[in-house]
Design a protein around this motif. Structure first.
Motif, PDB file in Angstrom:
ATOM      1  N   TYR B  29       0.858  -1.196   0.000  1.00 13.99           N
ATOM      2  CA  TYR B  29       0.000   0.000   0.000  1.00 13.99           C
ATOM      3  C   TYR B  29       0.893   1.245   0.000  1.00 13.99           C
ATOM      4  N   PRO B  30       1.062   1.872  -1.142  1.00 13.89           N
ATOM      5  CA  PRO B  30       2.041   2.972  -1.218  1.00 13.89           C
ATOM      6  C   PRO B  30       1.623   4.242  -0.480  1.00 13.89           C
ATOM      7  N   ASN B  31       0.314   4.411  -0.297  1.00 14.07           N
ATOM      8  CA  ASN B  31      -0.131   5.674   0.326  1.00 14.07           C
ATOM      9  C   ASN B  31      -0.226   5.567   1.851  1.00 14.07           C
ATOM     10  N   VAL B  32       0.816   6.025   2.491  1.00 12.00           N
ATOM     11  CA  VAL B  32       0.863   6.001   3.956  1.00 12.00           C
ATOM     12  C   VAL B  32       1.017   7.439   4.444  1.00 12.00           C
ATOM     13  N   VAL B  33       0.108   7.846   5.302  1.00 14.41           N
ATOM     14  CA  VAL B  33       0.151   9.201   5.859  1.00 14.41           C
ATOM     15  C   VAL B  33       0.535   9.090   7.331  1.00 14.41           C
ATOM     16  N   VAL B  34       1.652   9.692   7.691  1.00 19.75           N
ATOM     17  CA  VAL B  34       2.049   9.686   9.110  1.00 19.75           C
ATOM     18  C   VAL B  34       1.895  11.101   9.641  1.00 19.75           C
ATOM     19  N   VAL B  35       1.169  11.231  10.737  1.00 18.10           N
ATOM     20  CA  VAL B  35       1.031  12.547  11.364  1.00 18.10           C
ATOM     21  C   VAL B  35       1.982  12.575  12.555  1.00 18.10           C
ATOM     22  N   ASP B  36       3.034  13.353  12.395  1.00 12.68           N
ATOM     23  CA  ASP B  36       4.004  13.513  13.481  1.00 12.68           C
ATOM     24  C   ASP B  36       3.409  14.518  14.474  1.00 12.68           C
ATOM     25  N   ASP B  37       3.002  13.986  15.615  1.00 15.60           N
ATOM     26  CA  ASP B  37       2.232  14.800  16.558  1.00 15.60           C
ATOM     27  C   ASP B  37       3.145  15.552  17.532  1.00 15.60           C
ATOM     28  N   GLY B  38       3.949  16.438  16.981  1.00 12.42           N
ATOM     29  CA  GLY B  38       4.810  17.263  17.825  1.00 12.42           C
ATOM     30  C   GLY B  38       5.951  16.494  18.465  1.00 12.42           C
ATOM     31  N   SER B  39       6.489  15.520  17.750  1.00 13.01           N
ATOM     32  CA  SER B  39       7.583  14.708  18.313  1.00 13.01           C
ATOM     33  C   SER B  39       8.825  15.545  18.574  1.00 13.01           C
ATOM     34  N   THR B  40       9.577  15.126  19.571  1.00 13.18           N
ATOM     35  CA  THR B  40      10.852  15.803  19.845  1.00 13.18           C
ATOM     36  C   THR B  40      12.018  14.953  19.338  1.00 13.18           C
ATOM     37  N   ASP B  41      11.694  13.777  18.776  1.00  8.74           N
ATOM     38  CA  ASP B  41      12.748  12.939  18.187  1.00  8.74           C
ATOM     39  C   ASP B  41      12.597  12.996  16.657  1.00  8.74           C
ATOM     40  N   PRO B  42      13.508  12.373  15.898  1.00 13.91           N
ATOM     41  CA  PRO B  42      13.434  12.524  14.419  1.00 13.91           C
ATOM     42  C   PRO B  42      12.359  11.663  13.744  1.00 13.91           C
ATOM     43  N   THR B  43      11.181  11.515  14.348  1.00 14.84           N
ATOM     44  CA  THR B  43      10.092  10.735  13.739  1.00 14.84           C
ATOM     45  C   THR B  43       9.815  11.189  12.303  1.00 14.84           C
ATOM     46  N   ALA B  44       9.668  12.507  12.109  1.00 15.46           N
ATOM     47  CA  ALA B  44       9.300  13.031  10.781  1.00 15.46           C
ATOM     48  C   ALA B  44      10.350  12.662   9.736  1.00 15.46           C
ATOM     49  N   GLU B  45      11.611  12.813  10.090  1.00 15.87           N
ATOM     50  CA  GLU B  45      12.696  12.523   9.145  1.00 15.87           C
ATOM     51  C   GLU B  45      12.696  11.030   8.777  1.00 15.87           C
ATOM     52  N   VAL B  46      12.546  10.183   9.774  1.00 17.43           N
ATOM     53  CA  VAL B  46      12.535   8.733   9.559  1.00 17.43           C
ATOM     54  C   VAL B  46      11.410   8.351   8.597  1.00 17.43           C
ATOM     55  N   VAL B  47      10.250   8.940   8.840  1.00 17.32           N
ATOM     56  CA  VAL B  47       9.058   8.618   8.049  1.00 17.32           C
ATOM     57  C   VAL B  47       9.209   9.122   6.612  1.00 17.32           C
ATOM     58  N   GLN B  48       9.786  10.309   6.503  1.00 18.33           N
ATOM     59  CA  GLN B  48       9.998  10.891   5.175  1.00 18.33           C
ATOM     60  C   GLN B  48      10.939   9.993   4.359  1.00 18.33           C
ATOM     61  N   THR B  49      11.985   9.523   5.000  1.00 13.76           N
ATOM     62  CA  THR B  49      12.936   8.630   4.334  1.00 13.76           C
ATOM     63  C   THR B  49      12.242   7.341   3.906  1.00 13.76           C
ATOM     64  N   ALA B  50      11.301   6.903   4.702  1.00  9.90           N
ATOM     65  CA  ALA B  50      10.580   5.656   4.388  1.00  9.90           C
ATOM     66  C   ALA B  50       9.561   5.854   3.266  1.00  9.90           C
ATOM     67  N   GLY B  51       9.357   7.096   2.864  1.00 13.46           N
ATOM     68  CA  GLY B  51       8.502   7.373   1.712  1.00 13.46           C
ATOM     69  C   GLY B  51       7.047   7.653   2.007  1.00 13.46           C
ATOM     70  N   ALA B  52       6.726   7.965   3.245  1.00 15.19           N
ATOM     71  CA  ALA B  52       5.329   8.270   3.571  1.00 15.19           C
ATOM     72  C   ALA B  52       5.061   9.774   3.439  1.00 15.19           C
ATOM     73  N   PHE B  53       3.788  10.117   3.351  1.00 17.44           N
ATOM     74  CA  PHE B  53       3.426  11.529   3.455  1.00 17.44           C
ATOM     75  C   PHE B  53       3.589  11.910   4.926  1.00 17.44           C
ATOM     76  N   VAL B  54       4.214  13.030   5.177  1.00 19.70           N
ATOM     77  CA  VAL B  54       4.386  13.440   6.579  1.00 19.70           C
ATOM     78  C   VAL B  54       3.642  14.740   6.832  1.00 19.70           C
ATOM     79  N   LEU B  55       2.806  14.732   7.834  1.00 21.94           N
ATOM     80  CA  LEU B  55       2.160  15.968   8.277  1.00 21.94           C
ATOM     81  C   LEU B  55       2.672  16.240   9.680  1.00 21.94           C
ATOM     82  N   ARG B  56       3.043  17.481   9.912  1.00 26.69           N
ATOM     83  CA  ARG B  56       3.629  17.785  11.224  1.00 26.69           C
ATOM     84  C   ARG B  56       2.726  18.662  12.056  1.00 26.69           C
ATOM     85  N   HIS B  57       2.380  18.160  13.221  1.00 30.31           N
ATOM     86  CA  HIS B  57       1.725  19.017  14.218  1.00 30.31           C
ATOM     87  C   HIS B  57       2.830  19.759  14.954  1.00 30.31           C
TER      88      HIS B  57
END
Lengths: 111, 225
Positions: B29-57
């Motif tokens: 399933y190529p369409n994966v949306v991860v909502v980074d809910d104000g993380s203080t660790d590199p969650t967003a970067e990891v997810v972006q590298t994995a190829g998901a859509f990243v939305l940042r709170h």
């Protein structure tokens, strides 16, 4: 005048002065100035003339004036607490809506 | 590759695990949306590298808030179906096929994962007791008969995702979703899904004592607060 009365009156005057200052700085409205002034004026009256609370207690059917003030204070504080609680919830929702909007806008811009 | 299904994953400080979860999902399933809910660790970067859509709170707003953001995004991208999935690796990708099948076939609007329909999930005792009380509570208050509650694995048709209103920002959203299904009279079904409790997921997961807070939040929200 007893020391406790003097302390209450001095505190009421201080609180009143803060309300007036805030009104002058336009951080509160006229309505809030009037309500705040009425409240602290009533506190001063009740402190200087304790007979008023006793008379009021008689109307309410409570034994002592101090008890009447305590009960009314408790109800008033509970009401204020609930108002604050719901206002906080409303603000939390607004913050969430704002954070969401920013996240969606940013995503639209970059993807 | 199924492009009409969007996975929505709320994540808060999940850099250690969420990348792997996204990788595994994206194989099919190529369409994966991860909502980074104000993380203080590199969650967003990891997810972006994995190829998901990243939305940042920008601020942490809770799982319910993050889910709604992800669902709103998926709907604007034209998702036909939305699967909500946890970021800590406790959901099994193999279950998704059976979960989405009834929704794809149009037999129901919402498919809910249930860890109690079979006994494959080794649910810790305290968690099991709390969930059983939660199930009873849900039946009582929302008038919906389910065998599991607060299971983050669900499949929503587009119609259901558009109609269900998630107002609960934090954990009470799971009860609210069930309440909405009942209120909107959506057709739902339950599908057995396995939950793997790892040291990581248990450490990250909510405590059983949080149930009281969830009940309070849900009831206040239901009362219109």
């Amino acid at each position: 005048m007893r020391i406790i009365q003097l302390l209450f009156v001095l505190f009421a005057i201080f609180a009143l002065s803060r309300i007036v200052v805030r009104f002058r700085l336009h951080t509160i409205e006229l309505k809030e100035l009037i309500w705040g002034s009425c409240f602290w004026a009533a506190v001063v009256l009740c402190v200087i003339l304790p007979g008023i609370t006793q008379w009021f207690a008689g109307i309410l059917g409570v034994g002592r004036g101090a008890d009447a003030v305590f009960y009314i204070g408790l109800v008033g504080l509970s009401y204020a607490m609930f108002r604050l609680y719901f206002r906080c919830r409303h603000m939390e929702r607004q913050i969430t809506a704002l954070v969401r909007e920013l996240a969606l806008k940013e995503a639209q811009r970059t993807l | 590759m199924n492009r009409s299904v969007y996975f929505v994953i709320p994540a808060y400080n999940e850099a250690a695990c969420v990348g792997q979860v996204v990788h595994r999902i994206r194989v099919k399933y190529p369409n994966v949306v991860v909502v980074d809910d104000g993380s203080t660790d590199p969650t967003a970067e990891v997810v972006q590298t994995a190829g998901a859509f990243v939305l940042r709170h920008l601020l942490n707003r809770g799982q319910g808030a993050a889910l709604k953001t992800g669902i709103d995004f998926a709907l604007t991208r034209g998702a036909k179906m939305i699967v909500t999935f946890d970021s800590d690796g406790q959901h099994q990708l193999e279950d998704v096929e059976t979960l989405i099948a009834p929704v794809l076939a149009g037999r129901c609007d919402v498919a809910l994962g249930s860890r109690f329909l079979d006994n494959d999930s080794r649910v810790p005792f305290m968690r099991k007791m709390t969930l059983k009380v939660g199930i009873f509570f849900t039946r009582l208050v929302s008038r919906i008969k389910v065998t599991d509650t607060h299971n983050g694995l669900r499949a929503l048709s587009r119609k259901a995702a558009e109609q269900i209103q998630i107002r609960q920002d934090r954990m009470a959203h799971a009860s609210e979703i069930l309440d909405e299904i009942a209120r909107l009279k959506l057709h739902f079904c339950e599908v057995p899904t396995r939950i793997v409790y790892t040291e990581y997921s248990r450490a990250k997961g909510q405590r059983s004592s949080a149930a009281f807070h969830i009940v309070w939040e849900f009831l206040i929200g239901k009362a219109g607060g």
